[in-house]
Design a protein around this motif. Structure first.
Motif, PDB file in Angstrom:
ATOM      1  N   GLU A   8       0.824  -1.210   0.000  1.00 55.19           N
ATOM      2  CA  GLU A   8       0.000   0.000   0.000  1.00 55.19           C
ATOM      3  C   GLU A   8       0.860   1.262   0.000  1.00 55.19           C
ATOM      4  N   GLY A   9       2.114   1.100  -0.355  1.00 53.96           N
ATOM      5  CA  GLY A   9       2.996   2.256  -0.476  1.00 53.96           C
ATOM      6  C   GLY A   9       3.679   2.668   0.804  1.00 53.96           C
ATOM      7  N   ALA A  10       3.607   1.833   1.847  1.00 54.39           N
ATOM      8  CA  ALA A  10       4.254   2.184   3.105  1.00 54.39           C
ATOM      9  C   ALA A  10       5.757   1.968   3.007  1.00 54.39           C
ATOM     10  N   PRO A  11       6.548   2.847   3.606  1.00 51.95           N
ATOM     11  CA  PRO A  11       8.012   2.656   3.606  1.00 51.95           C
ATOM     12  C   PRO A  11       8.391   1.465   4.478  1.00 51.95           C
ATOM     13  N   PRO A  12       9.618   0.984   4.367  1.00 49.43           N
ATOM     14  CA  PRO A  12      10.047  -0.186   5.151  1.00 49.43           C
ATOM     15  C   PRO A  12       9.890   0.011   6.654  1.00 49.43           C
ATOM     16  N   ALA A  13      10.048   1.244   7.137  1.00 49.19           N
ATOM     17  CA  ALA A  13       9.901   1.506   8.572  1.00 49.19           C
ATOM     18  C   ALA A  13       9.020   2.740   8.759  1.00 49.19           C
ATOM     19  N   GLY A  14       8.215   2.716   9.783  1.00 48.25           N
ATOM     20  CA  GLY A  14       7.427   3.891  10.125  1.00 48.25           C
ATOM     21  C   GLY A  14       6.010   3.869   9.615  1.00 48.25           C
ATOM     22  N   GLY A  15       5.756   3.230   8.485  1.00 45.21           N
ATOM     23  CA  GLY A  15       4.407   3.167   7.950  1.00 45.21           C
ATOM     24  C   GLY A  15       3.955   4.501   7.382  1.00 45.21           C
ATOM     25  N   ARG A  16       2.708   4.527   6.924  1.00 45.10           N
ATOM     26  CA  ARG A  16       2.133   5.773   6.430  1.00 45.10           C
ATOM     27  C   ARG A  16       0.631   5.778   6.667  1.00 45.10           C
ATOM     28  N   TYR A  17       0.019   6.952   6.473  1.00 51.22           N
ATOM     29  CA  TYR A  17      -1.420   7.125   6.650  1.00 51.22           C
ATOM     30  C   TYR A  17      -2.061   7.339   5.288  1.00 51.22           C
ATOM     31  N   LEU A  18      -3.246   6.738   5.099  1.00 50.11           N
ATOM     32  CA  LEU A  18      -3.951   6.857   3.834  1.00 50.11           C
ATOM     33  C   LEU A  18      -5.442   6.978   4.086  1.00 50.11           C
ATOM     34  N   LEU A  19      -6.213   7.165   3.022  1.00 51.15           N
ATOM     35  CA  LEU A  19      -7.655   7.319   3.117  1.00 51.15           C
ATOM     36  C   LEU A  19      -8.368   6.134   2.488  1.00 51.15           C
ATOM     37  N   ASP A  20      -9.361   5.612   3.190  1.00 49.87           N
ATOM     38  CA  ASP A  20     -10.263   4.591   2.643  1.00 49.87           C
ATOM     39  C   ASP A  20     -11.580   5.267   2.256  1.00 49.87           C
ATOM     40  N   LEU A  21     -12.191   4.793   1.189  1.00 47.68           N
ATOM     41  CA  LEU A  21     -13.434   5.372   0.694  1.00 47.68           C
ATOM     42  C   LEU A  21     -14.569   4.364   0.837  1.00 47.68           C
ATOM     43  N   TRP A  22     -15.697   4.820   1.440  1.00 47.67           N
ATOM     44  CA  TRP A  22     -16.859   3.976   1.660  1.00 47.67           C
ATOM     45  C   TRP A  22     -18.065   4.616   0.980  1.00 47.67           C
ATOM     46  N   PRO A  23     -18.838   3.852   0.177  1.00 46.95           N
ATOM     47  CA  PRO A  23     -20.034   4.412  -0.462  1.00 46.95           C
ATOM     48  C   PRO A  23     -21.012   4.932   0.580  1.00 46.95           C
ATOM     49  N   LEU A  24     -21.499   6.139   0.390  1.00 48.58           N
ATOM     50  CA  LEU A  24     -22.355   6.791   1.362  1.00 48.58           C
ATOM     51  C   LEU A  24     -23.646   6.017   1.605  1.00 48.58           C
TER      52      LEU A  24
END
Length: 388
Positions: A79-95
């Motif tokens: 999901e594009g996270a670096p080897p250390a530290g991780g990252r934050y992303l957005l999930d989309l849910w149908p309204l």
């Protein structure tokens, strides 16, 4: 109104600099502080108090293009996270798949059981206060406690800090699709915290470790949740539902439920229709002082108040006495200056306690830290005589 001479908000959303948040630079979306609340509390070696507050960081515009967006941490390189530290992303849910009636979360429809997601992601922020807890001395953004594993991908909530002879122990609630678990941190100075492990694997929002051992064992209050409770017999003084249970451990890492029940909801009052732990129990000359919350059903969230019980020094399953009148209630006068940021009302959630006699910053009092309206951090000086 409060009947305590010293009772004020000491930390509000506008005090938080999100440019120094663990999420800074990760999201292509504007965020804001939904609330900074439910702080653990401890006294440092320099005499100052340390709050570890929960910062709920939310999207300014959670709904876009007929979808609800939610923040999630990932350490997955796929999901594009670096080897250390991780990252934050957005999930989309149908309204059309969700119920957004509660401003703190949304429920997914058609799952066959209750499934929810959050409109914010929480992380923990150490905030150093003056010895009496009334002034901010420093905000330690460089010591923020943020998700570091998939079991915390939706955040870390509600620190409770307990002083033991050679260390501080802090429990928190870690949130993810994998589990709703209790996680443990330890520290020898209250500044640097080390992640220990998951210590409770079931849904448990309020694990509080006693500030001292009993017969060489660690004790804790717990509050396991469920959707099914068995009825007490007709005429019982107790009401079926969430209660404050007990557990013991040889090392504070491996916990066994205690056979006898702890503090149970009373059948004769609506204010304890739902209840759970508040502050870690502290030792007094008369036993263990436990501050806890009781909830009166009202609207979606309910009315949260703080109560107290004195537990037996040798057997905490024995309740010696309880204050049936609320110790703390929500105080609209405190939140009036931040009225424009209010999204919930009638909530005080007490999570931290320190002895004012330590360093004589507030002799004869306990310094009590609470979350007010899931929005701000409140400090109240409570005379020890209140629990006599």
């Amino acid at each position: 109104m409060s009947d305590f001479a010293i009772d004020r908000l000491v930390l509000v959303p506008d005090d938080i600099d999100l440019a120094r948040s663990p999420l800074a630079g990760h999201l292509d979306a504007e965020t804001y502080v939904l609330g900074v609340f439910n702080p653990g509390l401890m006294r440092l070696a320099n005499g100052n108090l340390m709050m570890i507050a929960r910062v709920a960081q939310a999207l300014r515009d959670p709904i876009r293009d007929s979808k609800v967006r939610a923040i999630r941490w990932t350490g997955d390189p796929a999901e594009g996270a670096p080897p250390a530290g991780g990252r934050y992303l957005l999930d989309l849910w149908p309204l059309d798949r969700v119920d957004t009636s509660d401003p703190r979360k949304f429920m997914l429809r058609g799952e066959g059981w209750k499934v929810m997601a959050l409109t914010s992601l929480s992380w923990l922020l150490p905030v150093e206060l003056s010895p009496d807890g009334l002034e901010i001395e420093a905000i330690h953004y460089d010591r923020a406690i943020a998700p570091q594993g998939s079991h915390q991908c939706y955040g870390i909530e509600d620190a409770r800090i307990s002083r033991l002879p050679d260390q501080w122990l802090m429990t928190s609630c870690s949130v993810s699709p994998e589990r709703h678990s209790t996680t443990l941190y330890s520290s020898t100075d209250g500044i640097e915290w080390r992640f220990e492990d998951i210590v409770l694997d079931h849904q448990n929002k309020d694990m509080l470790i006693f500030e001292g051992l009993i017969d060489g064992r660690y004790w804790a209050q717990t509050r396991p949740l469920g959707d099914l409770y068995f009825a007490y017999p007709p005429g019982s003084p107790w009401r079926a539902g969430p209660s404050i249970n007990l557990a013991t451990s040889p090392d504070a890492r491996h916990w066994k439920p205690y056979r006898e029940p702890g503090i149970r909801p009373a059948a004769d009052g609506v204010a304890t229709a739902r209840m759970g732990g508040g502050t870690p129990p502290v030792r007094t000359a008369d036993g263990w002082l436990s501050l806890w919350h009781g909830v009166e059903p009202n609207g979606i969230v309910g009315i949260y108040r703080t109560y107290w019980s004195m537990l037996d020094a040798d057997d905490p399953s024995r309740v010696k006495r309880t204050g049936h009148r609320p110790l703390l209630e929500a105080n609209p006068a405190l939140t009036r200056p931040i009225e424009h940021q209010m999204y919930l009302r009638d909530i005080v959630f007490t999570t931290g306690i320190a002895d004012g006699d330590d360093g004589a910053s507030a002799p004869g009092r306990y310094i009590v830290a609470s979350g007010e309206a899931d929005l701000a951090c409140r400090i109240t000086h409570v005379p020890k005589s209140r629990f006599a």
